[in-house]
Structures are given as C-alpha cells and as structure tokens.
Motif scaffolding. Sequence first.
Motif, PDB file in Angstrom:
ATOM      1  N   LYS A  50      56.539  42.453  43.942  1.00 42.21           N
ATOM      2  CA  LYS A  50      55.199  42.192  42.663  1.00 42.21           C
ATOM      3  C   LYS A  50      53.766  43.672  43.781  1.00 42.21           C
ATOM      4  CE  LYS A  50      54.053  38.612  40.208  1.00 42.21           C
ATOM      5  NZ  LYS A  50      53.087  37.434  39.998  1.00 42.21           N
ATOM      6  N   THR A  52      51.590  45.721  45.494  1.00 44.66           N
ATOM      7  CA  THR A  52      49.886  45.392  46.334  1.00 44.66           C
ATOM      8  C   THR A  52      48.589  46.487  45.778  1.00 44.66           C
ATOM      9  OG1 THR A  52      50.640  46.468  48.287  1.00 44.66           O
ATOM     10  CG2 THR A  52      50.835  44.485  47.585  1.00 44.66           C
ATOM     11  N   LYS A  53      48.569  46.682  46.079  1.00 45.97           N
ATOM     12  CA  LYS A  53      46.842  47.625  45.582  1.00 45.97           C
ATOM     13  C   LYS A  53      47.466  49.086  46.477  1.00 45.97           C
ATOM     14  CE  LYS A  53      42.951  45.426  43.868  1.00 45.97           C
ATOM     15  NZ  LYS A  53      41.165  44.991  43.765  1.00 45.97           N
ATOM     16  N   ASP A  54      47.351  48.286  48.291  1.00 49.32           N
ATOM     17  CA  ASP A  54      47.547  49.378  48.875  1.00 49.32           C
ATOM     18  C   ASP A  54      49.309  50.561  48.963  1.00 49.32           C
ATOM     19  OD1 ASP A  54      45.560  48.633  50.763  1.00 49.32           O
ATOM     20  OD2 ASP A  54      46.795  47.093  51.880  1.00 49.32           O
ATOM     21  N   ASP A  55      50.535  49.601  48.581  1.00 52.22           N
ATOM     22  CA  ASP A  55      50.797  50.093  47.868  1.00 52.22           C
ATOM     23  C   ASP A  55      50.826  51.177  46.744  1.00 52.22           C
ATOM     24  OD1 ASP A  55      52.897  48.189  49.278  1.00 52.22           O
ATOM     25  OD2 ASP A  55      53.504  46.903  47.373  1.00 52.22           O
TER      26      ASP A  55
END
Length: 124
Positions: A50, A52-55
């Motif tokens: 999944k 992430t928000k950082d990705d």
Amino acid sequence: ISASNELPAGESELSALYDRFLVRTFVDYVSDENFRELFAEPKESDTYEKLTKDDLSSISKYADKVVMPEHIVDVLQAIWSKHKTEFKEDNREILSDRRLKKVIKFLRFSAATNGRSEVDLSDV
C-alpha cells in the motif's frame, strides 16, 4: 472513487459533479458464463504494498516537475478539438477546463510513476 446506477443525463445540476470523475469505468451485469463465480468461495487475493501518504506526496512533488512537451500539447489540443466537434450536440459529453487540468495532472502522474521526467504518447 464512486459508484452509481445511472449517469446524470440531461441533469445540468449534476454535470459539474460528474465532470470531477476523470477516470470512468462502466461495469455491466454478471454474464451467464460468470454467474456461478458469485457463489464460489472468495479467492485469496494478491497482496499489494500500500502507498503511504508520504509516498503519494513524493509522487505528487515529482509529477509537478514532469515536463509536458509541445508535441504532446498539440496532440491533446487536437483530441480536445475533435471531441468538441464530434459531441457538440451532446451536452453529456462536455470537456470543461477543469477536466483538462485534471487530464494534465493525470498525464504527469503517469509519467512520474513510470520513472520519466517528461510526458510521452504512452501516457496519452
């Protein structure tokens, strides 16, 4: 992501909402050939990593720097113009400026997630 049983045909008050969904997929009813699969035990699905928000933030920053070459702008303008001509009598198929901005962002994301710093025809 959204789902609906009907499209906003002839309902101008819903056209702005509908316009915000850039990628649309129409799914038909289950065919006779696949009917029995509805009763089958659920299959173990593949496991995907999944994001992430950082990705997503990193991809977004990279996508903002992706170059849109002039020949791609020409292709998009030709597509946009042809679409307006072909669907001028069909109010359900209006291509708004908002939609064009979403398309540009989508193309940049496509290039970025494919490791390129420039949009190419495969993105289109």
